[in-house]
Design a protein around this motif. Structure first.
Motif, mmCIF file in Angstrom:
data_model
loop_
_atom_site.group_PDB
_atom_site.id
_atom_site.type_symbol
_atom_site.label_atom_id
_atom_site.label_comp_id
_atom_site.label_asym_id
_atom_site.label_seq_id
_atom_site.Cartn_x
_atom_site.Cartn_y
_atom_site.Cartn_z
ATOM 1 N N THR A 78 -4.283 2.194 5.256
ATOM 2 C CA THR A 78 -5.471 1.394 5.567
ATOM 3 C C THR A 78 -6.617 1.677 4.606
ATOM 4 N N THR A 79 -6.631 2.862 4.015
ATOM 5 C CA THR A 79 -7.649 3.151 3.010
ATOM 6 C C THR A 79 -7.503 2.199 1.833
ATOM 7 N N PHE A 80 -6.249 1.918 1.475
ATOM 8 C CA PHE A 80 -5.985 0.995 0.366
ATOM 9 C C PHE A 80 -6.306 -0.440 0.778
ATOM 10 N N THR A 81 -5.829 -0.859 1.938
ATOM 11 C CA THR A 81 -6.013 -2.251 2.348
ATOM 12 C C THR A 81 -7.465 -2.567 2.708
ATOM 13 N N ASP A 82 -8.267 -1.554 3.024
ATOM 14 C CA ASP A 82 -9.693 -1.787 3.263
ATOM 15 C C ASP A 82 -10.441 -2.064 1.964
ATOM 16 N N ARG A 83 -9.931 -1.550 0.847
ATOM 17 C CA ARG A 83 -10.597 -1.723 -0.455
ATOM 18 C C ARG A 83 -10.023 -2.897 -1.242
ATOM 19 N N VAL A 84 -8.735 -3.195 -1.054
ATOM 20 C CA VAL A 84 -8.030 -4.160 -1.909
ATOM 21 C C VAL A 84 -7.585 -5.357 -1.076
ATOM 22 N N THR A 85 -7.690 -6.539 -1.654
ATOM 23 C CA THR A 85 -7.217 -7.747 -0.989
ATOM 24 C C THR A 85 -6.206 -8.448 -1.900
ATOM 25 N N SER A 86 -5.680 -9.589 -1.450
ATOM 26 C CA SER A 86 -4.619 -10.256 -2.203
ATOM 27 C C SER A 86 -4.733 -11.769 -2.084
ATOM 28 N N ILE A 87 -4.041 -12.449 -2.964
ATOM 29 C CA ILE A 87 -4.017 -13.905 -2.937
ATOM 30 C C ILE A 87 -3.457 -14.405 -1.613
ATOM 31 N N ARG A 88 -2.409 -13.763 -1.129
ATOM 32 C CA ARG A 88 -1.756 -14.206 0.110
ATOM 33 C C ARG A 88 -2.687 -14.145 1.318
ATOM 34 N N PRO A 108 0.796 -1.235 0.000
ATOM 35 C CA PRO A 108 0.000 0.000 0.000
ATOM 36 C C PRO A 108 0.823 1.277 0.000
ATOM 37 N N THR A 109 1.994 1.264 0.634
ATOM 38 C CA THR A 109 2.799 2.488 0.677
ATOM 39 C C THR A 109 3.187 2.931 -0.725
ATOM 40 N N ASP A 110 3.632 1.997 -1.557
ATOM 41 C CA ASP A 110 4.008 2.345 -2.925
ATOM 42 C C ASP A 110 2.788 2.560 -3.816
ATOM 43 N N HIS A 111 1.724 1.794 -3.606
ATOM 44 C CA HIS A 111 0.505 1.990 -4.390
ATOM 45 C C HIS A 111 -0.001 3.417 -4.257
ATOM 46 N N LEU A 112 0.150 3.986 -3.077
ATOM 47 C CA LEU A 112 -0.285 5.360 -2.853
ATOM 48 C C LEU A 112 0.832 6.360 -3.115
#
Length: 274
Positions: free
Chosen positions: A203-213, A188-192
């Protein structure tokens, strides 16, 4: 939807090497040329080296934090497809491409998305991830970021409401090209960070996006292999590599277009190859 037969055509599966973003985008155009001129259709998996921000076709370059990208060794290119920018992490992102003549696939965009996303949904299933198209739209949180824009049930794949894959199409010279990004992990740090003045918490990113892991213990190598296998099985593709001259042509196109500031910053269409 009209039934479309894929396995009676000539398809190849390219499990591609990690390459810079400009070359990866150029290879899609070269694959389109091969499909049109030589009747060889392509499915492939690939990754980005270095990690790369791919801008949407109409995205304003002023949304990019160019200094952040330079400091962190993040490449920048521009896609032919629309939408917001996507940060493709070298290890956290899994990408794919499907290239086929337009005459051989559904003309309706939604039907074509449904067909071309079949192997992606199958790959998630094989990994034990219960993913499907979004059941309803979700409003945009932050327009410059593709993963934080509105979620579209036509082509966005989610798990428990969290976006895990984005997919997009464009047509070029009577060829349909679909590419997409699957989140193996989250950065998320680099995504933003690649966007200037975003003012968002990770947390704004991780609340919207999930991952295979977050949903399976599979490792990245196996996940990439599973995506490739699902693509190959979907169209009965032959294991292959780029043909002689294709990579060289892509590197030339990357230098003239996808790696050039005129395209990345100004979306100028450069002169065609002599």
């Amino acid at each position: 939807m009209t039934e479309t037969t894929l396995d009676d055509r000539e398809w190849r599966l390219v499990r591609d090497n990690a390459r810079d973003g400009a070359t990866q985008m150029a290879l899609e155009e070269i694959a389109a040329r091969t499909a049109l001129e030589d009747g060889i259709r392509t499915v492939r998996t690939f990754s980005w080296e270095p990690s790369t921000l791919s801008l949407g076709y109409r995205q304003d370059p002023e949304t990019v934090d160019w200094d952040y990208c330079e400091r962190n060794g993040i490449g920048v290119t521009r896609r032919q497809t629309g939408g917001g920018g996507i940060y493709h992490d070298r290890d956290a992102d899994i990408s794919y491409t499907i290239v086929a003549p337009a005459a051989e696939v559904p003309g309706d965009l939604m039907d074509c998305y449904a067909l071309f996303c079949e192997p992606i949904l199958e790959a998630f299933s094989r990994m034990g991830v219960d993913a499907d198209f979004a059941g309803e739209e979700q409003d945009s949180i932050y327009q410059p970021s593709c993963y934080l824009r509105d979620i579209n049930p036509a082509h966005d794949v989610v798990v428990d409401g969290g976006k895990i894959s984005g997919n997009a199409q464009y047509r070029q010279r009577d060829v349909v090209i679909q590419h997409g990004s699957l989140s193996f992990d989250l950065e998320p740090t680099d995504h933003l960070g690649v966007f200037v003045g975003h003012g968002l918490e990770p947390t704004t990113f991780t609340d919207r996006v999930t991952s295979i892991r977050e949903h399976t213990e599979i490792d990245r190598e196996e996940a990439v292999e599973t995506v490739g296998d699902a693509l190959g099985d979907w169209c009965d593709a032959d294991e292959s590599t780029w043909r002689e001259g294709e990579l060289e042509a892509a590197q030339d196109l990357a230098a003239r277009k996808y790696g050039a500031d005129a395209w990345i910053r100004d979306r100028e269409v450069l002169e065609a190859e002599p």
